[in-house]
Design a protein around this motif. Structure first.
Motif, mmCIF file in Angstrom:
data_model
loop_
_atom_site.group_PDB
_atom_site.id
_atom_site.type_symbol
_atom_site.label_atom_id
_atom_site.label_comp_id
_atom_site.label_asym_id
_atom_site.label_seq_id
_atom_site.Cartn_x
_atom_site.Cartn_y
_atom_site.Cartn_z
ATOM 1 N N ALA A 318 -0.692 -0.951 -10.097
ATOM 2 C CA ALA A 318 -0.939 -1.163 -8.754
ATOM 3 C C ALA A 318 -0.371 -0.222 -7.809
ATOM 4 N N LEU A 319 0.803 0.004 -7.945
ATOM 5 C CA LEU A 319 1.756 1.234 -7.421
ATOM 6 C C LEU A 319 1.002 2.728 -7.616
ATOM 7 N N VAL A 320 0.699 2.896 -8.815
ATOM 8 C CA VAL A 320 -0.066 4.060 -9.130
ATOM 9 C C VAL A 320 -1.473 4.452 -8.838
ATOM 10 N N LEU A 321 -2.069 3.419 -8.587
ATOM 11 C CA LEU A 321 -3.259 3.251 -7.937
ATOM 12 C C LEU A 321 -3.233 3.573 -6.464
ATOM 13 N N THR A 322 -2.412 3.018 -5.685
ATOM 14 C CA THR A 322 -2.003 3.329 -4.341
ATOM 15 C C THR A 322 -1.991 4.710 -4.044
ATOM 16 N N TYR A 323 -1.046 5.401 -4.828
ATOM 17 C CA TYR A 323 -0.848 6.799 -4.735
ATOM 18 C C TYR A 323 -1.912 7.775 -5.379
ATOM 19 N N THR A 324 -2.332 7.348 -6.239
ATOM 20 C CA THR A 324 -3.853 8.058 -6.548
ATOM 21 C C THR A 324 -4.807 8.125 -5.628
#
Length: 390
Positions: A318-324
């Protein structure tokens, strides 16, 4: 004490479920972006349905692994201590990360000790962490499920009719519970007068393990009949596939009907309704068959590796998705297209796995992403499997 066969297809199913979860969340992000046209929204809705097996698959795997490894007995305190280290500690770590990244609101209570405790207990530090709160309830209450399962097995014995009746009874009970959740509660604004009951059974029912119990027991059934279960998966896949297609069309109709005019409402695609239950059972059987097929001849090794590190990747994604998404927006790429969602999905999956894999190799990696390689050394199943009836 004999060591048991490692059920290699489970790592494949974990990887399928993780990939499905990531793309579900990517779709959720793209569906909320402005300017999405209705045709693309319908495509996302149909794809979303194809991915809905993810959470039930993780629950099914949990039931299968627990009953496979701890069928006869379980040292409860050792059992819980191990699961606390492998599941709860990484959950606490990443909950703290997500909470620390949340913007400070004008409501200071959100950062109070009670607000933080509530976020951890309810899995609301991030939108995906509810799952950990829900799944851990099956570990906490495993002795209860174990006793019930033994009682049902004792009653059914090797009688096919009794076994069919038991499965049918649990299916009807579960379908009724989902009807209560999806239809009765909203229609009648039903509430309990007792706060704890109302909180657990109504307000937070999406993370109440009892609303998912059938998939857990389905995993238990697979565990105690593993050889027969695999054979039946392969033998009856055409019938399973036909059922899946019919049910997929029906839940697609429900999505269009219940979304109302305008944009597709993904909340209609909840797992907590009877039609989705029957659809999901058919889909889980197909996914298991796919895992058996992919796993033939040591195939799908990279998927198996992904499955081993899927818990850490789940916590991180979820964190990776936010910054992606922030990067894609800044670059002005893809906008709302299905192609764009696929690119974001691939990037999010690859980065989340890379982080989980790297952290998992550290000496204290299990505290961050769980234990990737679990050894299964438990008393073997009884020589006479439950489903000699099958």
């Amino acid at each position: 004490m004999n060591s048991k066969e490692r059920i290699s297809e489970l790592d494949l199913i974990r990887s399928f479920a993780f990939l499905a979860v990531v793309y579900q969340h990517v779709i959720g992000v793209f569906m909320r972006r402005p300017g999405l046209d209705e045709q693309t929204a319908v495509i996302y809705g149909m794809l979303f349905h194809l991915l809905k097996f993810a959470v039930p698959a993780f629950i099914f795997i949990t039931g299968l692994v627990l009953f496979y490894n701890y069928w006869e007995r379980v040292d409860y305190f050792s059992f819980i201590r191990k699961r606390t280290k492998e599941i709860l500690v990484p959950y606490f770590v990443w909950s703290a990360v997500y909470l620390s990244l949340q913007p400070i609101s004008s409501d200071s209570a959100g950062r109070s000790a009670w607000g933080i405790l509530k976020a951890i207990l309810t899995g609301s530090a991030s939108y995906h962490l509810w799952f950990v709160v829900m799944i851990f309830q099956f570990y906490l209450l495993y002795p209860l499920w174990q006793r019930m399962f033994h009682a049902v097995r004792k009653w059914t014995g090797s009688h096919r009719v009794r076994l069919a009746c038991a499965i049918g009874l649990f299916a009807l009970l579960y379908a009724w519970l989902l009807w209560f959740s999806a239809r009765y509660i909203p229609a009648h604004q039903f509430r309990f007068d007792i706060v704890l009951l109302d909180t657990y059974w109504i307000k937070y029912r999406d993370r109440n393990a009892f609303y998912y119990f059938f998939y857990f027991l389905m995993g238990g059934m697979a565990a105690v009949t593993l050889a027969a279960f695999r054979q039946k998966i392969v033998r009856y896949w055409p019938w399973t596939f036909a059922s899946f297609v019919v049910l997929y069309v029906y839940i697609g109709y429900e999505l269009l009907r219940d979304s109302g005019r305008g944009m597709i409402n993904l909340n209609v695609a909840t797992s907590l309704k009877p039609s989705m239950f029957f659809y999901t059972v058919a889909q889980l059987l197909l996914v298991y068959g796919l895992a058996l097929w992919v796993g033939k001849g040591n195939g799908g090794r990279w998927l198996q590796t992904l499955g081993k590190f899927s818990y850490g990747a789940y916590l991180i994604h979820a964190l990776v998705l936010t910054y992606t998404m922030k990067a894609m927006t800044w670059l002005g790429l893809f906008h709302n297209s299905v192609l764009g969602s696929c690119v974001v999905f691939l990037l999010c999956t690859a980065i989340s796995f890379a982080i989980s894999y790297s952290l998992g190799k550290l000496p204290f990696g299990a505290w961050l992403v769980g234990a990737a390689d679990k050894k299964r050394k438990a008393p073997p199943l009884p020589q006479k499997e439950w489903s000699n009836a099958g």
